[in-house]
Design an enzyme around this catalytic site. Structure first.
Site, PDB file in Angstrom:
ATOM      1  N   HIS A 175       0.846  -1.203   0.000  1.00 45.22           N
ATOM      2  CA  HIS A 175       0.000   0.000   0.000  1.00 45.22           C
ATOM      3  C   HIS A 175       0.881   1.253   0.000  1.00 45.22           C
ATOM      4  O   HIS A 175       1.975   1.237   0.573  1.00 45.22           O
ATOM      5  CB  HIS A 175      -0.891  -0.032   1.251  1.00 45.22           C
ATOM      6  CG  HIS A 175      -1.874   1.085   1.323  1.00 45.22           C
ATOM      7  ND1 HIS A 175      -1.522   2.365   1.694  1.00 45.22           N
ATOM      8  CD2 HIS A 175      -3.200   1.122   1.037  1.00 45.22           C
ATOM      9  CE1 HIS A 175      -2.604   3.140   1.643  1.00 45.22           C
ATOM     10  NE2 HIS A 175      -3.635   2.405   1.243  1.00 45.22           N
ATOM     11  N   ASP A 298     -11.512   2.082  -1.295  1.00 45.58           N
ATOM     12  CA  ASP A 298     -10.624   2.960  -0.528  1.00 45.58           C
ATOM     13  C   ASP A 298     -11.407   3.832   0.465  1.00 45.58           C
ATOM     14  O   ASP A 298     -11.067   4.994   0.702  1.00 45.58           O
ATOM     15  CB  ASP A 298      -9.791   3.843  -1.468  1.00 45.58           C
ATOM     16  CG  ASP A 298      -8.418   4.190  -0.865  1.00 45.58           C
ATOM     17  OD1 ASP A 298      -8.192   3.875   0.316  1.00 45.58           O
ATOM     18  OD2 ASP A 298      -7.605   4.800  -1.572  1.00 45.58           O
TER      19      ASP A 298
END
Lengths: 340, 340
Positions: A175, A298
């Site tokens: 990430h 997200d």
């Protein structure tokens, strides 16, 4: 259409407290200090995000219902415990976060799955935590926020983490976070260190380092997940293969068993997190195939409803849409194909 | 099909000599030293490239005939005079290079056009050289190899260059070089500073700095050309707009008159240099439109015949193919549409 979202953020209050404490002291990493200055500033906007991050209860489930998300694969938000310099504390924060995450998954077993946090600062403990997360907690992967205090996972000290992820069949979500110290200065002007540019540059560099260092010759079954439509790499694979071959000829890069793009196809899966561009999705499917792209919203950083609308309405054949919306995630994470 | 290639490199022997002299001394920029260690090493491969770079005579024309290229828009190869610390010498090398280039264009007026070199180290002289290149030498644009000793064109000292490029209607080709000192360290491992990764990361950062600093609010008619399929930016425009807006809300980026993508559409043109990926071309056309993509072969670094084959055979309607193969270049550079 069933919808599984795989890059969905949460935060433990314990980690939030640790972050504020670190930012209040003299030893915060410069990049974390930059980010902290905006996302952790006290404002109505950041207060809303914070309250959504720390909630794993009925309010989040209601929001998921509202947004059209059946299952959220949750992970501790960036930069996680990786900015906690006290290694024992970082390990403890990761373990507590994983316990809290596992409890939430037990509370909502058809709505949540979880990716473990680890403290790469202590690779052997991180390797054991991956095993515990899989074997005892039922988590389905792990997430690392790119560099750890400037270090990348292709460096030899991190081999126990990669070995454990492979052995436990735990996909590793790489990430974004702000660029590492070795390039942060270049991304300071105009706030470019953040999600509109520096995040992708940091994370794609990390992925490239894994590929060209030969990581996947050593760990051929390791799976890496990249968000944000593969952090741009799908666009570049042809040129990467071409110019990497030149670099090997020049004696300036080590020979690999296969082309960089072949590792990308075999060892990477990407997600749509934060991207609602039909051309970028189409390119990714054309280059990677529909089985290597997963939906992500997200939340709470992006508008999850818009992300769901995008994947429900973008021009795709229905087989491809199903792969991206839920089938690939079910297969990769071993999720039960129960509709809600 | 008429084919105009717009990122085609040459080198003066004078600059080559200066480079060797700099690399032999103690003061070479670290990035240039890294690159010089491979591309300027004496080997049969680099000797072939060198002999092709310094040739602007019949042998290059014969190679163009062989490759199917009607017109080459030539430019001094990267990193040009930007690594020459002696500013007077850098200015002189740029002027001599432009004179040599103009002479070659006069010798083969239907086969060559040229982009001027400048020494951004001395912005006022560079601004005057742009004017001389346009008015006296008949060159049709200029090329700058990304950072100049770590500095970027959004910094205020470079305004004379941007003002002159706009006033003279000289498109500015922003060409890659190895990453600037502020991020070079991150790209050292595995040779990643080079054309398979660092080049694009450096040049796309430079383009992003121009956009988010508000350069095009001040110079609305300035045209920037990006090679290598726009250095990846076409893939990202939707996310850039979205996250840049957040960054402005957070108070961490200055408000602009328009969205980043709108500047990209109005002030940028991209080229196919070094990219033969049909999905990347298709995405670029979908996002930018066929009038903002130009063909380039990147001779002698790439196989120009393969580049021509790609653009001749990739799936496109014939109108779009004509725009990319020659019409956009004719319009942007004011080239006469004489078939050979």
């Amino acid at each position: 259409m069933r919808c599984i979202a795989v890059e969905e953020a949460f935060l433990t209050q314990g980690l939030a407290d640790a972050w504020y404490e670190i930012l209040g002291g003299p030893d915060a990493e410069p990049g974390f200090r930059l980010m902290g200055g905006s996302i952790l500033a006290k404002s109505p906007m950041t207060a809303t995000v914070h309250s959504r991050l720390v909630d794993l209860g009925p309010a989040r489930i209601a929001q998921m219902d509202n947004d059209g998300i059946d299952v959220a694969v949750l992970s501790l938000t960036s930069p996680g415990v990786q900015v906690v310099a006290d290694v024992a504390r970082a390990r403890e924060l990761a373990a507590v976060s994983n316990d809290e995450l596992a409890a939430a998954v037990r509370a909502y077993p058809t709505r949540y799955a979880g990716l473990a946090a680890v403290a790469p600062q202590h690779p052997e403990t991180a390797a054991r935590e991956i095993e515990r997360a899989r074997q005892k907690l039922g988590l389905v992967g792990l997430l690392i926020n790119s560099h750890t205090q400037g270090h990348y996972l292709d460096e030899p000290q991190f081999e126990p983490i990669l070995a454990s992820a492979q052995a436990q069949m735990m996909p590793l979500y790489l990430h974004p976070r702000e660029p590492a110290p070795a390039m942060l200065e270049a991304y300071r002007p105009h706030g470019l260190y953040f999600a509109h540019w520096g995040f992708a540059m940091e994370t794609s560099l990390h992925a490239m380092r894994l590929i060209v260092s030969g990581t996947f010759d050593r760990f051929p079954k390791l799976k890496i997940i990249l968000g944000h439509m593969g952090e741009g790499l799908p666009f570049w694979l042809q040129r990467i293969d071409n110019r990497h071959a030149l670099q090997v000829k020049l004696g300036d890069a080590k020979p690999l068993e296969r082309k960089p793009s072949e590792y990308f196809l075999d060892n990477f899966v990407i997600t749509t997190a934060g991207v609602t561009s039909a051309p970028a999705l189409r390119l990714s499917i054309d280059v990677l195939g529909a089985e290597r792209v997963m939906f992500a919203a997200d939340y709470p950083y992006e508008n999850a409803r818009e992300a769901v609308d995008f994947i429900e309405h973008v021009e795709l054949d229905e087989e491809t849409r199903a792969h991206i919306a839920y089938r690939n995630a079910e297969r990769l994470f071993g999720l039960s194909p129960t509709a809600r």
